[in-house]
Design an enzyme around this catalytic site. Sequence first.
Site, PDB file in Angstrom:
ATOM      1  N   ASN A 127     -15.111  -4.420  -3.339  1.00  0.00           N
ATOM      2  CA  ASN A 127     -15.535  -5.347  -2.833  1.00  0.00           C
ATOM      3  C   ASN A 127     -15.916  -6.611  -3.118  1.00  0.00           C
ATOM      4  O   ASN A 127     -15.132  -7.944  -3.128  1.00  0.00           O
ATOM      5  CB  ASN A 127     -16.933  -4.982  -1.331  1.00  0.00           C
ATOM      6  N   TYR A 161     -46.114  -5.438   1.894  1.00  0.00           N
ATOM      7  CA  TYR A 161     -47.389  -4.703   1.833  1.00  0.00           C
ATOM      8  C   TYR A 161     -47.208  -4.212   3.042  1.00  0.00           C
ATOM      9  O   TYR A 161     -47.989  -5.358   3.684  1.00  0.00           O
ATOM     10  CB  TYR A 161     -48.422  -4.995   0.998  1.00  0.00           C
ATOM     11  N   SER A 190      -7.768  -0.100   3.588  1.00  0.00           N
ATOM     12  CA  SER A 190      -9.549  -0.791   4.415  1.00  0.00           C
ATOM     13  C   SER A 190     -10.068   0.149   4.674  1.00  0.00           C
ATOM     14  O   SER A 190     -10.403   0.305   6.545  1.00  0.00           O
ATOM     15  CB  SER A 190      -9.669  -2.437   5.526  1.00  0.00           C
ATOM     16  N   TRP A 202     -50.642  -1.883  -4.700  1.00  0.00           N
ATOM     17  CA  TRP A 202     -49.469  -2.287  -5.276  1.00  0.00           C
ATOM     18  C   TRP A 202     -48.605  -1.427  -4.970  1.00  0.00           C
ATOM     19  O   TRP A 202     -49.040  -0.377  -5.360  1.00  0.00           O
ATOM     20  CB  TRP A 202     -51.030  -1.146  -6.586  1.00  0.00           C
ATOM     21  N   ASP A 214     -11.841  -0.256  -8.549  1.00  0.00           N
ATOM     22  CA  ASP A 214     -11.910   1.174  -9.449  1.00  0.00           C
ATOM     23  C   ASP A 214     -10.455   0.861 -10.746  1.00  0.00           C
ATOM     24  O   ASP A 214     -10.679   2.164 -10.742  1.00  0.00           O
ATOM     25  CB  ASP A 214     -11.389   2.038  -8.137  1.00  0.00           C
ATOM     26  N   CYS A 235     -16.612   5.994   0.541  1.00  0.00           N
ATOM     27  CA  CYS A 235     -17.755   6.435   0.577  1.00  0.00           C
ATOM     28  C   CYS A 235     -18.005   7.135   2.052  1.00  0.00           C
ATOM     29  O   CYS A 235     -19.028   8.104   1.885  1.00  0.00           O
ATOM     30  CB  CYS A 235     -18.953   5.975  -0.125  1.00  0.00           C
ATOM     31  N   GLU A 244       1.284  -1.091  -0.452  1.00  0.00           N
ATOM     32  CA  GLU A 244      -0.226  -0.040  -0.132  1.00  0.00           C
ATOM     33  C   GLU A 244       0.526   1.429  -0.126  1.00  0.00           C
ATOM     34  O   GLU A 244       1.745   0.889   0.396  1.00  0.00           O
ATOM     35  CB  GLU A 244      -0.982   0.152   1.354  1.00  0.00           C
TER      36      GLU A 244
END
Length: 444
Positions: free
Chosen positions: A302, A423, A38, A431, A280, A42, A32
């Site tokens: 991931n 529902y 890790s 619906w 990425d 986001c 790294e």
Amino acid sequence: MEYVIIGGDAAGMSAAMEIIRKDPTAKITTLEKGDIYSYGQCGLPYVVGKHVPSSTDVIARSVEMFRSKYGINAKTGYEVTNIDVVNKKVSGNILQEGDTFELQYDRLLIATGASPVIPDWDGSRLTGIHTIKTIPNTEAIIADLEHAHQVTIIGGGYIGLEMAENFAILGKKVRIIQRGDQLAGIFDKDMATLIYKEAANHHIEVILNEEVISISGEERVEEVLTNKGSYQTDLVLIAVGVKPTTEFLKNTGISTLPNGAIIVNAHLETNVEGVYAAGDCATHFHRIKQKDDYIPLGTTANKQGRLAGFNMMGNVEEFKGIVGTSIMKFFDLTIGKTGLSEKELNQLGIQYETHMQQATDIAGYFPDKELMHIKLLYRRDNQLLLGGQIIGGKGVDKRIDVLATALFHQMAVTDLLDLDLAYSPPYNGVWDPLQQLAKRMGRK
């Protein structure tokens, strides 16, 4: 078997953990360039906005944990500059020591991720100009905000919008400069109008159809100049996109797309034996386009990383691909998309139809219902689903995930009527809104 993994974040460490779980005696070295392993990239905008108290909260596992608990030889400050694919060696620089290294591998995974694009504008290196991709980036922004009242964000995509919200929450004046004619360019323009209105409702200044040409100031940024005007500012965030971090592969023979993304097959293998790539920095097979694409997201990284680790051990399991699903929060809106937009469909030459409608997230008679704007895109000849965009309050996430599942399984619009969805009046109408839409389209 000597496993070497370049990159210590989502894809790389998902692969390492998959290997170590299957073979606790495996010899794994991870390289790294930075000091932190890790972490959840986001979550970084929400660290800036103080929704998340500390940048350390987004770290899933520390370097020490990978070393002591899992026996992984986790290196920090190791920058790979070359891969010798003939002799199976990686080499580069040990940044803290000013030294070099060379390692042998049997299986190699490239998981170097992506880097923010910084256009070559005059003044782009002035103090007060930032990107956000790493924890050090984030901490630098937080430290610099005490000097800032007016913040200018260059780029109106997901990162730009998330950062605009979090800067505004901190009481900063926020401006977005966007080269194109809409915010959130992955959405169709008729849907993006809702995002523009939300920005205006929260006093975000939005400048569309202007291209930044330079940034000026003495030592610290003072002004952003575009092809149409100039804007005073105290801090700039550049959020115009990312590019795969693969420049060091130029002389290796490893195949890439024009943007630098490493081309991989369904098993995450490159065209070079023993070399894999994920996340990425790699391509992502798009199930609807039926070709390699590049949509860098943490979820995909991931998943690809886990499968790469599994396959590096000699197993055979396929990455089934993506349908292009994403979601974000922007003030009081939830903004979700899956599948293809009209722009993408036109580029592919696919004949399609669209249908739009408004619906509530729960039963219409139940209190506190919230409005959703739904747009479906489908094939003209057989009503096969091609994409969906939903913008609204509560309930957007549920419907986007239903559509993503339908797209994954190549369902038609009318097939939505057959789904056995949950529902109860506090959660849905009898619906579901997607089924309401399918009913109307069926009659049409």
